[in-house]
Each structure stands twice: as structure tokens, then as C-alpha cells.
Design an enzyme around this catalytic site. Structure first.
Site, PDB file in Angstrom:
ATOM      1  N   LYS A   1       0.840  -1.264   0.072  1.00 20.45           N
ATOM      2  CA  LYS A   1      -0.196   0.017  -0.057  1.00 20.45           C
ATOM      3  C   LYS A   1       1.049   1.259  -0.023  1.00 20.45           C
ATOM      4  O   LYS A   1       0.717   2.232  -0.845  1.00 20.45           O
ATOM      5  CB  LYS A   1      -1.015   0.027   1.269  1.00 20.45           C
TER       6      LYS A   1
ATOM      7  N   LYS B   1      -6.851 -15.637  -8.834  1.00 20.83           N
ATOM      8  CA  LYS B   1      -8.205 -15.751  -8.173  1.00 20.83           C
ATOM      9  C   LYS B   1      -8.697 -14.665  -8.669  1.00 20.83           C
ATOM     10  O   LYS B   1      -8.229 -13.553  -8.684  1.00 20.83           O
ATOM     11  CB  LYS B   1      -7.815 -15.698  -6.557  1.00 20.83           C
TER      12      LYS B   1
ATOM     13  N   LYS C   1     -12.246  -8.891  -6.099  1.00 19.80           N
ATOM     14  CA  LYS C   1     -12.939  -7.575  -5.983  1.00 19.80           C
ATOM     15  C   LYS C   1     -12.625  -6.511  -6.778  1.00 19.80           C
ATOM     16  O   LYS C   1     -13.168  -5.616  -7.475  1.00 19.80           O
ATOM     17  CB  LYS C   1     -13.482  -7.315  -4.668  1.00 19.80           C
TER      18      LYS C   1
END
Ligand code: TRP
Length: 356
Positions: free
Chosen positions: A115, A219, A222
């Protein structure tokens, strides 16, 4: 709800819409989990504010997240569904834990580094210490590295320990955070005295692992940049169909689950998770047919499966009263347990008990 059952805690950030992977991967387990465990489900709004956000959107997304989980089958009558900021104790416990957390441990967290890197901050080894320094050069103009981002895993540890949870279902990306939580629980116990259980990762018995439609080696996520990769539970039927029809398939035309056919395997897996047919049965039913037929049928199956979820969601999101009542009850139950644990923690840490 019997207190003797082991406690499972799971939390989700109120970001975006759940994917069909979340739905198929988690939902099937909930029903069985509820039989064997006392379950707490937290929507962690205080984690969501560690990155840039819009207040009105956060509020909307938090309620939407609650409605999505219920629409997906999380039964609020049988579990404690709550919003993190509604329960006193999460941030309080995070503060206590932060006082036994070396800064270096937090700076080494993979997610923190990722991040930070997104904001343009680079990690550099500190001189003569094992703490890492963040080089500010290269940071985006106006970007700052907030301490909340660094503290994120401590707050997550507090979420878990506040309920003295026995187990926590976590994906691979959260394993390091759970390890930190276990370390902190151990450190607290050895610094003061036996207080916390050491939470175990909960490995679901079953649960489909759904992959990206565009890159079936990864995978389904979102937050994929390519929106065509992900089927969201609230996608309109025509959108679901379009995404599935443009799913990546593999060379050769045979419809078969195989390692060198990740795209076809994924489509079969989605079908199987919904229809309950085994892969072998599906392979047999598609003999002589092409990829187009497979995609079309998977689209039919997905659309039909999501139809009741979407209808339920549409009802719930209009029904603020009902959502509030669920959240009130959930927070009430969660708070009872949280106060107990927090009281014990404060006592062990030497804080003077509040006069009654
Ligand atoms: N960090 C988790 C995630 O992004 C969310 C989370 C916060 C969580 N607190 C938690 C997960 C406690 C499990 C237990 O997925």
C-alpha cells in the site's frame, strides 16, 4: 446462542460489491459453520478509512455490505452481524496492543509495503537497526503515509482478540496479519498473564476457489483492474452473460477440467459449485459441444443463482428499519462479549477499574 461453542470471527471491509467467488467460496460454509460455532461477522469500517475515501460513500458501502451478506445467506438470526465502529473496544484494544508491537514488525508487513508503494513510498533498510525506513522521494505529490495504514494489522489483531476468537477464516493475503495477531496474543499473555486464546486459521471444509475470467491462473478479485475478470453478485444478467461469454478459454476444443485448461476448468468449477453436478458429470454432458455452449450454460446457471440474491438485496437495501434492527442486535451481542474481554485486558494491564 450457546457460549460453549468455539468462537469464529470473520470480518470484511465494506469496499465494493462481493464477487461470485466470495459467494460460492464462503456461503456454503456459513451454514455448516453456524451449526458448530458461535459466529461473529464484522464489517470493518474503521479499516476502510486507512486509505483515501469519501464519507458519504463509506456510509453507503457499509450498509450495502451488510445487505449483501444477508442476501447471500448469512443468517443474522443465527450469527452476530455487526459494524466494527458500533462496538466499543476495537480501537481501545488496538491501543493496548500497539504498546507491545514493535514498529519494525508493522513496517515489514507485505500489505503495508504494497500500500505504501502504491502511494509512491519505497522501503529502505534502516542503518544499524532492524526497523525499516521509508524513502519519501518518489512519493506522489501530496501523498502521505498515514500511521493508520501502519496500524492496520494491530486493529485487525484487536478485532480478533476482542472476542477471544478460537478461529479466523482468512485467505492467503491475510495470513501474515493473523500471524502477527497470534504473536501479539502470546506477547500479551507472557508480559501480563494468560488472557487471550491464540487464534487458529480456519480452513473451510469445502468451498469453491473461483478464478479470474480473464486470467484464470489468478483468483477472482473484487479489485481487479479488468472489470471483465470479475462477476459481481449485483451485476445485471446481461452484464454477467457478456463477461462470461468473453471469458478466456484454452486451446483445443475439448470441455474438460485439466491443469493445462485453467479457463475451462474455472467455468466448470463455477457451474459445479452452483448446480452441484460433479465435474465428471458436466464433462459428460458437454461431449460433442463447444466452448460457446459451455459459456452459455454457465451464464444461465449463474444468472439463475444470483436472481434471488439480487431480489433479496433490492428488498433489504430499501428496508433501513430492518437493517438497523439487525445491526442493533448484532452490536449488542458483540458488545457483551467485547466488554468482558476488554475489562479483563484492562485489569491485567494494570489499569484501575472504573468505579461503578
Ligand atoms: N484485513 C482483512 C481483509 O482485508 C479484513 C479484516 C479486518 C479482518 N479485521 C479482521 C479479517 C479480523 C479477519 C479478522 O480481508
Amino acid at each position: 446462542m450457546s457460549e460453549e461453542k468455539p468462537v469464529i470471527l470473520t470480518c470484511a471491509q465494506p469496499t465494493g460489491v462481493l464477487t461470485i467467488g466470495n459467494y460460492l467460496g464462503a456461503i456454503k460454509n456459513w451454514a455448516t459453520m453456524l451449526d458448530d460455532y458461535n459466529c461473529y461477522f464484522g464489517v470493518v469500517d474503521l479499516h476502510a478509512i486507512t486509505v483515501k475515501y469519501t464519507p458519504a460513500e463509506l456510509r453507503k458501502n457499509t450498509l450495502s455490505c451488510v445487505a449483501q451478506y444477508i442476501a447471500c445467506g448469512l443468517d443474522p438470526e443465527r450469527s452476530n452481524l455487526f459494524i466494527q465502529s458500533h462496538v466499543v473496544g476495537h480501537t481501545e484494544l488496538a491501543w493496548l496492543l500497539s504498546c507491545i508491537t514493535p514498529i519494525g514488525d508493522l513496517q515489514r508487513m507485505t500489505q503495508f509495503k504494497e500500500k505504501a508503494a502504491k502511494l509512491g513510498f519505497k522501503v529502505a533498510e534502516g542503518e544499524g537497526s532492524n526497523e525499516l525506513k521509508f524513502a519519501h522521494q518518489g512519493a506522489r505529490a501530496g501523498a502521505s503515509l498515514n500511521s493508520g495504514l501502519l496500524m492496520y494489522p494491530v486493529l485487525m489483531a484487536a478485532d480478533i482478540l476482542l472476542y477471544n476468537a478460537d478461529a479466523v477464516p482468512v485467505g492467503n493475503d491475510q495470513r501474515q496479519h493473523l500471524e502477527l495477531c497470534r504473536d501479539l496474543a502470546q506477547r500479551f499473555n507472557s508480559t501480563y498473564s494468560e488472557t487471550f486464546k491464540i487464534p487458529e486459521p480456519f480452513i473451510p471444509k469445502s468451498g469453491a476457489r473461483i478464478m479470474s475470467l480473464q486470467d484464470p491462473e489468478r483468483k477472482m478479485s473484487k479489485s481487479d483492474d479488468n472489470q471483465n475478470s470479475t462477476l459481481y453478485i449485483l451485476d445485471k444478467p446481461d452484464v454477467l452473460r457478456k463477461k462470461l461469454m468473453s471469458a478466456v478459454t484454452d486451446s483445443g476444443g475439448e470441455i474438460k477440467a485439466a491443469e493445462d485448461k485453467p479457463g475451462v476448468s474455472n467455468l466448470l468449477q463455477i457451474h459445479s459449485a452452483i448446480s452441484g453436478s460433479s465435474t465428471a458429470e458436466l464433462e459428460a454432458s458437454f461431449v460433442g459441444k463447444g466452448y460457446g455452449d459451455l459459456k452459455k450454460e454457465v451464464a444461465d446457471v449463474v444468472i439463475a443463482a444470483l436472481e434471488p440474491v439480487q431480489a433479496r438485496y433490492a428488498e433489504l437495501i430499501q428496508d433501513k428499519k430492518y437493517l438497523e434492527s439487525v445491526l442493533k442486535a448484532g452490536a449488542g451481542e458483540a458488545q457483551k462479549r467485547a466488554y468482558k474481554v476488554l475489562g479483563k485486558v484492562y485489569r491485567k494491564a494494570g489499569l484501575v477499574e472504573r468505579p461503578r
